[in-house]
Scaffold this motif. Structure first.
Motif, PDB file in Angstrom:
ATOM      1  N   PHE A  73       0.848  -1.179   0.000  1.00 35.87           N
ATOM      2  CA  PHE A  73       0.000   0.000   0.000  1.00 35.87           C
ATOM      3  C   PHE A  73       0.894   1.244   0.000  1.00 35.87           C
ATOM      4  N   ASP A  74       0.398   2.323  -0.586  1.00 28.87           N
ATOM      5  CA  ASP A  74       1.142   3.576  -0.713  1.00 28.87           C
ATOM      6  C   ASP A  74       1.190   4.282   0.640  1.00 28.87           C
ATOM      7  N   MET A  75       2.356   4.366   1.221  1.00 28.40           N
ATOM      8  CA  MET A  75       2.528   5.015   2.513  1.00 28.40           C
ATOM      9  C   MET A  75       3.007   6.452   2.358  1.00 28.40           C
ATOM     10  N   GLU A  76       3.223   6.892   1.134  1.00 27.80           N
ATOM     11  CA  GLU A  76       3.732   8.245   0.915  1.00 27.80           C
ATOM     12  C   GLU A  76       2.608   9.257   0.727  1.00 27.80           C
ATOM     13  N   ASN A  77       1.462   8.834   0.209  1.00 28.58           N
ATOM     14  CA  ASN A  77       0.338   9.739  -0.015  1.00 28.58           C
ATOM     15  C   ASN A  77      -0.308  10.048   1.332  1.00 28.58           C
ATOM     16  N   ARG A  78      -0.326  11.304   1.718  1.00 26.69           N
ATOM     17  CA  ARG A  78      -0.882  11.700   3.021  1.00 26.69           C
ATOM     18  C   ARG A  78      -2.364  11.372   3.132  1.00 26.69           C
ATOM     19  N   ASP A  79      -3.062  11.238   2.005  1.00 28.15           N
ATOM     20  CA  ASP A  79      -4.479  10.892   2.021  1.00 28.15           C
ATOM     21  C   ASP A  79      -4.709   9.384   2.072  1.00 28.15           C
ATOM     22  N   GLY A  80      -3.658   8.592   2.027  1.00 32.99           N
ATOM     23  CA  GLY A  80      -3.783   7.146   2.113  1.00 32.99           C
ATOM     24  C   GLY A  80      -3.775   6.477   0.752  1.00 32.99           C
ATOM     25  N   ASP A  81      -4.329   5.275   0.696  1.00 25.93           N
ATOM     26  CA  ASP A  81      -4.348   4.463  -0.520  1.00 25.93           C
ATOM     27  C   ASP A  81      -5.686   3.721  -0.548  1.00 25.93           C
ATOM     28  N   ALA A  82      -6.535   4.082  -1.499  1.00 24.67           N
ATOM     29  CA  ALA A  82      -7.884   3.516  -1.561  1.00 24.67           C
ATOM     30  C   ALA A  82      -7.945   2.189  -2.303  1.00 24.67           C
ATOM     31  N   SER A  83      -6.823   1.690  -2.760  1.00 23.23           N
ATOM     32  CA  SER A  83      -6.837   0.411  -3.475  1.00 23.23           C
ATOM     33  C   SER A  83      -7.022  -0.735  -2.483  1.00 23.23           C
ATOM     34  N   TYR A  84      -7.220  -1.921  -2.999  1.00 24.61           N
ATOM     35  CA  TYR A  84      -7.395  -3.099  -2.148  1.00 24.61           C
ATOM     36  C   TYR A  84      -6.551  -4.239  -2.714  1.00 24.61           C
ATOM     37  N   ARG A  85      -6.354  -5.253  -1.889  1.00 23.72           N
ATOM     38  CA  ARG A  85      -5.612  -6.439  -2.301  1.00 23.72           C
ATOM     39  C   ARG A  85      -6.497  -7.661  -2.063  1.00 23.72           C
ATOM     40  N   ARG A 126     -14.641 -25.639   9.945  1.00 19.51           N
ATOM     41  CA  ARG A 126     -14.462 -27.064  10.276  1.00 19.51           C
ATOM     42  C   ARG A 126     -15.427 -27.508  11.377  1.00 19.51           C
ATOM     43  N   GLN A 127     -15.708 -26.622  12.325  1.00 13.33           N
ATOM     44  CA  GLN A 127     -16.615 -26.942  13.429  1.00 13.33           C
ATOM     45  C   GLN A 127     -18.087 -26.811  13.041  1.00 13.33           C
ATOM     46  N   GLY A 128     -18.368 -26.276  11.859  1.00  9.65           N
ATOM     47  CA  GLY A 128     -19.743 -26.106  11.419  1.00  9.65           C
ATOM     48  C   GLY A 128     -20.434 -24.856  11.953  1.00  9.65           C
ATOM     49  N   VAL A 129     -19.683 -23.987  12.592  1.00 12.52           N
ATOM     50  CA  VAL A 129     -20.248 -22.740  13.106  1.00 12.52           C
ATOM     51  C   VAL A 129     -20.567 -21.792  11.950  1.00 12.52           C
ATOM     52  N   VAL A 130     -19.649 -21.740  10.979  1.00 11.49           N
ATOM     53  CA  VAL A 130     -19.810 -20.935   9.766  1.00 11.49           C
ATOM     54  C   VAL A 130     -19.921 -21.914   8.605  1.00 11.49           C
ATOM     55  N   GLY A 131     -20.807 -21.626   7.657  1.00  6.24           N
ATOM     56  CA  GLY A 131     -21.010 -22.539   6.528  1.00  6.24           C
ATOM     57  C   GLY A 131     -19.803 -22.678   5.629  1.00  6.24           C
ATOM     58  N   SER A 132     -19.271 -21.555   5.137  1.00  9.35           N
ATOM     59  CA  SER A 132     -18.112 -21.588   4.240  1.00  9.35           C
ATOM     60  C   SER A 132     -17.504 -20.199   4.173  1.00  9.35           C
ATOM     61  N   LEU A 133     -16.340 -20.145   3.544  1.00  6.33           N
ATOM     62  CA  LEU A 133     -15.668 -18.864   3.341  1.00  6.33           C
ATOM     63  C   LEU A 133     -15.540 -18.595   1.854  1.00  6.33           C
ATOM     64  N   ALA A 134     -15.486 -17.336   1.514  1.00  2.29           N
ATOM     65  CA  ALA A 134     -15.285 -16.921   0.134  1.00  2.29           C
ATOM     66  C   ALA A 134     -13.926 -17.418  -0.349  1.00  2.29           C
ATOM     67  N   SER A 135     -13.747 -17.497  -1.639  1.00  6.22           N
ATOM     68  CA  SER A 135     -12.480 -17.967  -2.196  1.00  6.22           C
ATOM     69  C   SER A 135     -11.382 -16.921  -2.060  1.00  6.22           C
ATOM     70  N   ARG A 136     -11.765 -15.679  -1.763  1.00  8.51           N
ATOM     71  CA  ARG A 136     -10.786 -14.606  -1.584  1.00  8.51           C
ATOM     72  C   ARG A 136     -11.304 -13.623  -0.545  1.00  8.51           C
ATOM     73  N   HIS A 137     -10.374 -13.033   0.154  1.00  3.10           N
ATOM     74  CA  HIS A 137     -10.663 -12.035   1.179  1.00  3.10           C
ATOM     75  C   HIS A 137     -10.003 -10.736   0.726  1.00  3.10           C
ATOM     76  N   PHE A 138     -10.224  -9.644   1.470  1.00  2.00           N
ATOM     77  CA  PHE A 138      -9.783  -8.348   0.972  1.00  2.00           C
ATOM     78  C   PHE A 138      -9.050  -7.541   2.033  1.00  2.00           C
ATOM     79  N   GLY A 139      -7.923  -6.993   1.636  1.00  2.03           N
ATOM     80  CA  GLY A 139      -7.136  -6.117   2.483  1.00  2.03           C
ATOM     81  C   GLY A 139      -7.172  -4.700   1.944  1.00  2.03           C
ATOM     82  N   PHE A 140      -7.487  -3.772   2.815  1.00  2.00           N
ATOM     83  CA  PHE A 140      -7.463  -2.350   2.510  1.00  2.00           C
ATOM     84  C   PHE A 140      -6.491  -1.688   3.471  1.00  2.00           C
ATOM     85  N   MET A 141      -6.152  -0.454   3.188  1.00  6.73           N
ATOM     86  CA  MET A 141      -5.401   0.358   4.127  1.00  6.73           C
ATOM     87  C   MET A 141      -6.364   1.361   4.720  1.00  6.73           C
ATOM     88  N   GLY A 142      -6.456   1.433   6.018  1.00  4.41           N
ATOM     89  CA  GLY A 142      -7.287   2.448   6.644  1.00  4.41           C
ATOM     90  C   GLY A 142      -6.604   3.801   6.544  1.00  4.41           C
TER      91      GLY A 142
END
Length: 177
Positions: A73-85, A126-142
């Protein structure tokens, strides 16, 4: 950015860790994000339409989490980085890193599950508490301001929402940083 934070970054991390300062910053950010609040002052909320044990979940973090092979993520832009991974669900945790200088992430560096609890969610599936997970998750910079906040709301968030709908995701587990 080097592994060592500058003295200014260390001071700012400690400054924003003061509860009253963090509350003031959050209050100002909430006022600037009035578009996220309904006319009656409530925050939009939708109840799950199925049991959690049948629901598909996704992890979303603003902790600067991404694969080591992805552009940091871009740490130089004072406004942050709105992209995601995008982070594959089947990734090994040692293939993930954190790029974020606006919070002290030493604990998360030692145990990624502090900010990105992927291993814990796999156990819940695995315990059956949650049905399944998405094939991908997402990281943003706050820590987004100005044009970057607008880019998040107008481009990045709608893109990720469309991807979640296409995969049939029922809930998102959000970890702010």
């Amino acid at each position: 950015m080097s592994e060592h934070k500058t003295w200014f970054e260390r001071i700012m991390n400690r400054f924003y860790a003061i509860p009253s300062v963090a509350q003031l910053w959050a209050s100002r950010a909430a006022q600037r994000s009035a578009a996220l609040v309904a006319e009656d002052g409530s925050i939009p909320f939708t109840r799950l339409s199925k049991p959690l044990s049948a629901a598909r979940g996704v992890l979303i973090t603003t902790g600067g989490v991404h694969l080591k092979t992805q552009r940091p993520f871009d740490m130089e832009n004072r406004d942050g980085d709105a992209s995601y991974r995008e982070i594959p669900d089947n990734v090994a945790l040692d293939e993930i890193t954190i790029t974020h200088k606006y919070y002290d992430h030493r604990d998360a560096d030692a145990d990624l599950n502090v900010i990105f609890p992927l291993a814990h969610f796999h156990e819940l599936v695995r315990q059956g508490v949650v049905g399944s997970l998405a094939s991908r998750h997402f990281g943003f910079m706050g820590h987004l301001e100005g044009e970057q906040l607008a880019a998040l709301m107008q481009r990045s968030a709608p893109e990720v929402a469309a991807k979640l709908r296409a995969e049939g995701v029922d809930f998102a587990f959000l970890t702010p940083a």
